[in-house]
Write a protein that holds these residues in place. Structure first.
Motif, PDB file in Angstrom:
ATOM      1  N   VAL A 290      20.781 -26.409 -43.748  1.00 34.75           N
ATOM      2  CA  VAL A 290      20.131 -25.208 -43.211  1.00 34.75           C
ATOM      3  C   VAL A 290      19.448 -24.376 -44.285  1.00 34.75           C
ATOM      4  CG1 VAL A 290      21.640 -25.009 -41.204  1.00 34.75           C
ATOM      5  CG2 VAL A 290      22.238 -23.804 -43.311  1.00 34.75           C
ATOM      6  N   ASN A 291      19.666 -24.697 -45.548  1.00 32.98           N
ATOM      7  CA  ASN A 291      19.140 -23.881 -46.633  1.00 32.98           C
ATOM      8  C   ASN A 291      17.731 -24.253 -47.064  1.00 32.98           C
ATOM      9  OD1 ASN A 291      21.541 -22.278 -46.912  1.00 32.98           O
ATOM     10  ND2 ASN A 291      22.494 -24.114 -47.748  1.00 32.98           N
ATOM     11  N   ILE A 292      17.224 -25.376 -46.595  1.00 32.91           N
ATOM     12  CA  ILE A 292      15.863 -25.774 -46.954  1.00 32.91           C
ATOM     13  C   ILE A 292      14.882 -25.135 -45.968  1.00 32.91           C
ATOM     14  CG2 ILE A 292      16.575 -27.931 -48.049  1.00 32.91           C
ATOM     15  CD1 ILE A 292      15.833 -29.385 -45.437  1.00 32.91           C
ATOM     16  N   GLY A 293      13.607 -25.250 -46.282  1.00 28.69           N
ATOM     17  CA  GLY A 293      12.573 -24.740 -45.377  1.00 28.69           C
ATOM     18  C   GLY A 293      12.019 -23.414 -45.838  1.00 28.69           C
ATOM     19  N   GLU A 294      10.760 -23.200 -45.464  1.00 23.16           N
ATOM     20  CA  GLU A 294      10.075 -22.005 -45.936  1.00 23.16           C
ATOM     21  C   GLU A 294       9.345 -21.262 -44.835  1.00 23.16           C
ATOM     22  OE1 GLU A 294       6.593 -24.963 -47.437  1.00 23.16           O
ATOM     23  OE2 GLU A 294       8.576 -24.883 -48.296  1.00 23.16           O
ATOM     24  N   TYR A 295       9.562 -21.652 -43.589  1.00 27.23           N
ATOM     25  CA  TYR A 295       8.847 -21.020 -42.478  1.00 27.23           C
ATOM     26  C   TYR A 295       9.748 -20.023 -41.756  1.00 27.23           C
ATOM     27  CZ  TYR A 295       5.420 -24.675 -43.264  1.00 27.23           C
ATOM     28  OH  TYR A 295       4.497 -25.514 -43.830  1.00 27.23           O
ATOM     29  N   PHE A 296       9.195 -18.826 -41.531  1.00 29.80           N
ATOM     30  CA  PHE A 296       9.917 -17.748 -40.866  1.00 29.80           C
ATOM     31  C   PHE A 296       8.973 -17.043 -39.901  1.00 29.80           C
ATOM     32  CE2 PHE A 296      11.820 -18.462 -44.976  1.00 29.80           C
ATOM     33  CZ  PHE A 296      13.174 -18.496 -44.690  1.00 29.80           C
ATOM     34  N   ILE A 297       9.562 -16.421 -38.880  1.00 25.94           N
ATOM     35  CA  ILE A 297       8.781 -15.620 -37.936  1.00 25.94           C
ATOM     36  C   ILE A 297       9.357 -14.209 -37.898  1.00 25.94           C
ATOM     37  CG2 ILE A 297       7.950 -17.533 -36.506  1.00 25.94           C
ATOM     38  CD1 ILE A 297      10.280 -16.973 -34.556  1.00 25.94           C
ATOM     39  N   ASP A 298       8.543 -13.266 -37.450  1.00 22.96           N
ATOM     40  CA  ASP A 298       9.009 -11.881 -37.393  1.00 22.96           C
ATOM     41  C   ASP A 298       9.790 -11.622 -36.103  1.00 22.96           C
ATOM     42  OD1 ASP A 298       7.143 -11.446 -35.315  1.00 22.96           O
ATOM     43  OD2 ASP A 298       5.682 -10.515 -36.661  1.00 22.96           O
ATOM     44  N   ASP A 299      10.298 -10.424 -35.982  1.00 20.73           N
ATOM     45  CA  ASP A 299      11.151 -10.034 -34.857  1.00 20.73           C
ATOM     46  C   ASP A 299      10.434 -10.161 -33.512  1.00 20.73           C
ATOM     47  OD1 ASP A 299      13.763  -8.947 -34.051  1.00 20.73           O
ATOM     48  OD2 ASP A 299      12.581  -7.216 -33.386  1.00 20.73           O
ATOM     49  N   ASP A 300       9.173  -9.756 -33.456  1.00 20.82           N
ATOM     50  CA  ASP A 300       8.432  -9.836 -32.192  1.00 20.82           C
ATOM     51  C   ASP A 300       8.268 -11.283 -31.725  1.00 20.82           C
ATOM     52  OD1 ASP A 300       8.172  -7.093 -31.995  1.00 20.82           O
ATOM     53  OD2 ASP A 300       6.201  -7.055 -32.973  1.00 20.82           O
ATOM     54  N   LYS A 301       7.918 -12.171 -32.652  1.00 20.16           N
ATOM     55  CA  LYS A 301       7.745 -13.581 -32.294  1.00 20.16           C
ATOM     56  C   LYS A 301       9.089 -14.194 -31.900  1.00 20.16           C
ATOM     57  CE  LYS A 301       5.077 -17.178 -31.824  1.00 20.16           C
ATOM     58  NZ  LYS A 301       4.058 -17.247 -30.777  1.00 20.16           N
ATOM     59  N   TYR A 302      10.149 -13.786 -32.592  1.00 17.95           N
ATOM     60  CA  TYR A 302      11.486 -14.286 -32.258  1.00 17.95           C
ATOM     61  C   TYR A 302      11.854 -13.898 -30.825  1.00 17.95           C
ATOM     62  CZ  TYR A 302      16.527 -15.047 -32.461  1.00 17.95           C
ATOM     63  OH  TYR A 302      17.814 -15.456 -32.197  1.00 17.95           O
ATOM     64  N   LYS A 303      11.598 -12.647 -30.460  1.00 19.53           N
ATOM     65  CA  LYS A 303      11.891 -12.196 -29.091  1.00 19.53           C
ATOM     66  C   LYS A 303      11.076 -12.995 -28.080  1.00 19.53           C
ATOM     67  CE  LYS A 303      13.209  -7.508 -30.380  1.00 19.53           C
ATOM     68  NZ  LYS A 303      12.730  -6.130 -30.530  1.00 19.53           N
ATOM     69  N   GLU A 304       9.836 -13.278 -28.411  1.00 22.56           N
ATOM     70  CA  GLU A 304       8.965 -14.067 -27.539  1.00 22.56           C
ATOM     71  C   GLU A 304       9.499 -15.498 -27.359  1.00 22.56           C
ATOM     72  OE1 GLU A 304       4.648 -16.131 -28.164  1.00 22.56           O
ATOM     73  OE2 GLU A 304       4.816 -14.030 -28.774  1.00 22.56           O
ATOM     74  N   MET A 305      10.127 -16.025 -28.394  1.00 21.52           N
ATOM     75  CA  MET A 305      10.591 -17.420 -28.385  1.00 21.52           C
ATOM     76  C   MET A 305      12.107 -17.529 -28.201  1.00 21.52           C
ATOM     77  SD  MET A 305       8.122 -19.208 -31.121  1.00 21.52           S
ATOM     78  CE  MET A 305       8.531 -20.752 -30.337  1.00 21.52           C
ATOM     79  N   LYS A 306      12.727 -16.512 -27.630  1.00 19.24           N
ATOM     80  CA  LYS A 306      14.185 -16.453 -27.475  1.00 19.24           C
ATOM     81  C   LYS A 306      14.748 -17.717 -26.805  1.00 19.24           C
ATOM     82  CE  LYS A 306      17.735 -13.702 -28.018  1.00 19.24           C
ATOM     83  NZ  LYS A 306      18.307 -13.455 -29.302  1.00 19.24           N
ATOM     84  N   ALA A 307      14.016 -18.353 -25.924  1.00 15.26           N
ATOM     85  CA  ALA A 307      14.497 -19.572 -25.241  1.00 15.26           C
ATOM     86  C   ALA A 307      14.735 -20.715 -26.228  1.00 15.26           C
ATOM     87  CB  ALA A 307      13.502 -20.009 -24.175  1.00 15.26           C
ATOM     88  N   PHE A 308      14.107 -20.648 -27.395  1.00 18.79           N
ATOM     89  CA  PHE A 308      14.225 -21.706 -28.400  1.00 18.79           C
ATOM     90  C   PHE A 308      15.141 -21.301 -29.555  1.00 18.79           C
ATOM     91  CE2 PHE A 308      10.118 -21.926 -26.286  1.00 18.79           C
ATOM     92  CZ  PHE A 308      10.212 -23.189 -25.720  1.00 18.79           C
ATOM     93  N   ALA A 309      15.829 -20.171 -29.397  1.00 14.73           N
ATOM     94  CA  ALA A 309      16.739 -19.684 -30.436  1.00 14.73           C
ATOM     95  C   ALA A 309      17.951 -20.601 -30.550  1.00 14.73           C
ATOM     96  CB  ALA A 309      17.180 -18.260 -30.114  1.00 14.73           C
ATOM     97  N   ILE A 310      18.451 -20.708 -31.773  1.00 13.92           N
ATOM     98  CA  ILE A 310      19.659 -21.499 -32.012  1.00 13.92           C
ATOM     99  C   ILE A 310      20.690 -20.638 -32.716  1.00 13.92           C
ATOM    100  CG2 ILE A 310      18.579 -23.766 -31.974  1.00 13.92           C
ATOM    101  CD1 ILE A 310      18.407 -23.693 -34.956  1.00 13.92           C
ATOM    102  N   VAL A 311      21.935 -21.041 -32.527  1.00 12.66           N
ATOM    103  CA  VAL A 311      23.060 -20.318 -33.116  1.00 12.66           C
ATOM    104  C   VAL A 311      24.008 -21.332 -33.745  1.00 12.66           C
ATOM    105  CG1 VAL A 311      22.910 -18.408 -31.454  1.00 12.66           C
ATOM    106  CG2 VAL A 311      24.379 -20.367 -30.951  1.00 12.66           C
ATOM    107  N   PRO A 312      24.867 -20.891 -34.659  1.00 15.78           N
ATOM    108  CA  PRO A 312      25.871 -21.807 -35.202  1.00 15.78           C
ATOM    109  C   PRO A 312      26.657 -22.469 -34.064  1.00 15.78           C
ATOM    110  CG  PRO A 312      25.847 -19.776 -36.456  1.00 15.78           C
ATOM    111  CD  PRO A 312      24.964 -19.552 -35.255  1.00 15.78           C
TER     112      PRO A 312
END
Length: 150
Positions: free
Chosen positions: A71-93
């Motif tokens: 989980v520590n690799i990768g360089e792509y991030f989105i802001d809070d607004d985009k995260y809320k828009e994409m909540k259906a694709f959210a993942i959790v531990p």
């Protein structure tokens, strides 16, 4: 310290080559995967374009996270607004991600320290229904050679 380092390195080598063995009792009931886990494929096409990425924020999980099991690799991030828009694709531990393009379904159970984020279009998210199956057991089954086609 050197002795501890060698023990830790040895343990890492053992874990890297560990292949679980699960004996299946033929009397156990068989169920379809969607009966024991919620499944969600990553968003189609243009939902995650490079021009929307930010330096910090919510992680965008990609195939390499499942393939490299990190989980520590990768360089792509989105802001809070985009995260809320994409909540259906959210993942959790505890969710399981599976690569869906170009590889034979590499499987990774997101550890407790996984940063919040969303999956991209090349991943499938499985959220186990814990009243039926644990995340750890489901990951072990999905990693079996018979499932992975090895």
């Amino acid at each position: 310290m050197e002795g501890y380092r060698k023990v830790i390195e040895g343990a890492r080598q053992i874990l890297a080559s560990y292949k679980p063995t699960i004996r299946i009792d033929p009397s156990w009931p068989q169920v379809r995967l969607e009966e024991v886990a919620e499944m969600k494929r990553g968003p189609f096409g243009g939902s995650l374009k490079k021009e929307i990425f930010v330096r910090k924020g919510f992680k965008v999980y990609e195939q390499k996270h499942a393939i490299q099991r990190d989980v520590n690799i990768g360089e792509y991030f989105i802001d809070d607004d985009k995260y809320k828009e994409m909540k259906a694709f959210a993942i959790v531990p505890g969710d399981i991600i599976i690569s869906c393009s170009g590889t034979m379904g590499r499987v990774y159970l997101l550890p407790l320290e996984s940063p919040p984020g969303v999956i991209n279009q090349a991943l499938l998210k499985l959220r186990p229904r814990h009243d039926f199956v644990s995340s750890e057991y489901l990951e072990a089954v999905l990693m079996l050679d018979t499932i992975q086609g090895r």
